[in-house]
Design a protein around this motif. Structure first.
Motif, short mmCIF file in Angstrom:
data_model
loop_
_atom_site.label_atom_id
_atom_site.label_comp_id
_atom_site.label_asym_id
_atom_site.label_seq_id
_atom_site.Cartn_x
_atom_site.Cartn_y
_atom_site.Cartn_z
N ILE A 1 0.83 -1.20 0.00
CA ILE A 1 0.00 0.00 0.00
C ILE A 1 0.87 1.25 0.00
N ASP A 2 2.02 1.20 0.68
CA ASP A 2 2.84 2.42 0.81
C ASP A 2 3.54 2.81 -0.48
N THR A 3 4.03 1.83 -1.25
CA THR A 3 4.80 2.15 -2.47
C THR A 3 4.09 1.74 -3.75
N LEU A 4 3.02 0.95 -3.64
CA LEU A 4 2.29 0.38 -4.77
C LEU A 4 3.14 -0.58 -5.60
N LYS A 5 4.26 -1.00 -5.06
CA LYS A 5 5.09 -2.02 -5.70
C LYS A 5 4.35 -3.36 -5.63
N SER A 6 4.36 -4.12 -6.73
CA SER A 6 3.63 -5.38 -6.79
C SER A 6 4.54 -6.54 -7.19
N VAL A 7 4.10 -7.73 -6.81
CA VAL A 7 4.81 -8.95 -7.20
C VAL A 7 3.78 -10.02 -7.51
N ASP A 8 3.97 -10.71 -8.63
CA ASP A 8 3.12 -11.84 -9.01
C ASP A 8 3.80 -13.13 -8.59
N ILE A 9 3.00 -14.08 -8.06
CA ILE A 9 3.54 -15.35 -7.60
C ILE A 9 2.82 -16.49 -8.32
N PHE A 10 3.62 -17.44 -8.78
CA PHE A 10 3.11 -18.60 -9.50
C PHE A 10 3.50 -19.86 -8.74
N TYR A 11 2.55 -20.76 -8.54
CA TYR A 11 2.81 -22.00 -7.80
C TYR A 11 2.34 -23.19 -8.61
N ASP A 12 3.25 -24.15 -8.84
CA ASP A 12 2.90 -25.37 -9.57
C ASP A 12 3.75 -26.51 -9.00
N ALA A 13 3.09 -27.39 -8.26
CA ALA A 13 3.80 -28.51 -7.62
C ALA A 13 3.65 -29.81 -8.40
N SER A 14 3.17 -29.73 -9.64
CA SER A 14 2.91 -30.95 -10.41
C SER A 14 4.18 -31.73 -10.72
N SER A 15 5.33 -31.06 -10.68
CA SER A 15 6.59 -31.75 -10.97
C SER A 15 7.04 -32.64 -9.81
N VAL A 16 6.46 -32.43 -8.64
CA VAL A 16 6.82 -33.23 -7.46
C VAL A 16 5.79 -34.35 -7.34
N LYS A 17 6.17 -35.52 -7.77
CA LYS A 17 5.23 -36.63 -7.85
C LYS A 17 5.08 -37.35 -6.50
N PRO A 18 3.87 -37.83 -6.21
CA PRO A 18 3.66 -38.60 -4.97
C PRO A 18 4.21 -40.01 -5.11
N HIS A 19 4.38 -40.69 -4.00
CA HIS A 19 4.77 -42.10 -4.01
C HIS A 19 3.70 -42.89 -4.77
N GLU A 20 4.13 -43.91 -5.46
CA GLU A 20 3.20 -44.68 -6.31
C GLU A 20 2.06 -45.33 -5.54
N ASP A 21 2.22 -45.54 -4.24
CA ASP A 21 1.17 -46.19 -3.45
C ASP A 21 0.19 -45.20 -2.82
N ARG B 1 5.09 -36.22 0.48
CA ARG B 1 4.99 -35.38 -0.72
C ARG B 1 5.01 -33.91 -0.34
N VAL B 2 4.33 -33.54 0.74
CA VAL B 2 4.36 -32.15 1.21
C VAL B 2 5.81 -31.75 1.52
N GLU B 3 6.53 -32.64 2.19
CA GLU B 3 7.93 -32.36 2.50
C GLU B 3 8.75 -32.20 1.23
N ASP B 4 8.53 -33.08 0.26
CA ASP B 4 9.27 -32.99 -1.01
C ASP B 4 9.01 -31.66 -1.71
N ILE B 5 7.76 -31.19 -1.65
CA ILE B 5 7.44 -29.89 -2.25
C ILE B 5 8.17 -28.77 -1.51
N SER B 6 8.21 -28.85 -0.18
CA SER B 6 8.90 -27.81 0.59
C SER B 6 10.39 -27.78 0.26
N ASN B 7 10.96 -28.95 -0.06
CA ASN B 7 12.38 -29.02 -0.42
C ASN B 7 12.64 -28.56 -1.85
N SER B 8 11.57 -28.36 -2.62
CA SER B 8 11.70 -27.95 -4.02
C SER B 8 11.13 -26.56 -4.24
N VAL B 9 11.19 -25.73 -3.19
CA VAL B 9 10.52 -24.43 -3.23
C VAL B 9 10.94 -23.59 -4.42
#
Length: 200
Positions: free
Chosen positions: A135-155, A183-191
């Motif tokens: 609000i103070d500077t009107l500077k903006s940042v866009d954020i994109f999130y895609d965790a599809s590359s981090v695959k879950p265990h097959e089971d 899988r959540v941990e793997d995503i956190s390690n691939s931030v």
């Protein structure tokens, strides 16, 4: 309280909140959120909750660089409606951290500290998942999130389906939970792979 220990390895988010300072909640209004804090408020840990947390973490780092982010002074915009997919759930996580609300937030005191209308949905933000604006500077940042590359265990999906159908043993239910959090941990390690930030 027992929980997966990787929660503690995820960086915390520190902000300064003038309202918290004014009301004596935290010295100098300094407040720090951990992923564990967010999991407790959300009631669970999943790729969506983690993604919302990581988007906020990385977005605020880029937006404020070497400054402490100002809680309650950040506009949060989504391209989706609040009821589309997981946008509302992501919004809840980000609201808890940034203080930004739609119309259900703190109304303010004598015209100060109003947190309403800082979170907006169905905005034209060029395909990003979320946009933060100071609000103070009107500077903006866009954020994109895609965790599809981090695959879950097959089971994992098989055990989920079996558990939801009420056919899984107790051991299988426990194993599903472990694989889900792995899988959540793997995503956190691939931030740096799953989160992309673009300064505007």
């Amino acid at each position: 309280m027992t929980y997966p220990q990787f929660f503690n390895k995820i960086p915390t988010i520190k902000l300064q909140d003038d309202l918290a300072s004014f009301l004596g909640a935290f010295e100098d209004g300094i407040v720090e959120f951990s992923y564990l804090d967010i999991v407790k408020s959300a009631g669970h840990s999943c790729p969506t909750v983690l993604g919302a947390y990581l988007m906020t973490l990385k977005g605020l780092e880029a937006l404020y660089e070497n400054e402490i982010p100002k809680r309650g002074e950040i506009i949060v915009e989504f391209r989706e409606s609040q009821t589309t997919g997981v946008a509302g759930a992501i919004g809840n996580v980000i609201m808890n951290i940034t203080g930004a609300a739609t119309t259900n937030g703190f109304k303010g005191l004598a015209g100060k500290y109003d947190r309403n209308h800082l979170m907006k949905f169905e905005q034209d933000i060029n395909g990003a998942n979320v946009r933060f604006t100071r609000i103070d500077t009107l500077k903006s940042v866009d954020i994109f999130y895609d965790a599809s590359s981090v695959k879950p265990h097959e089971d994992m999906n098989f055990l989920m389906e079996k558990s939801l159908q009420g056919k899984a043993t107790n051991d299988e239910k426990l194993e599903f939970g472990k694989l889900w959090q792995k899988r959540v941990e793997d995503i956190s390690n691939s931030v740096n792979e799953v989160i992309k930030v673009k300064l505007l």
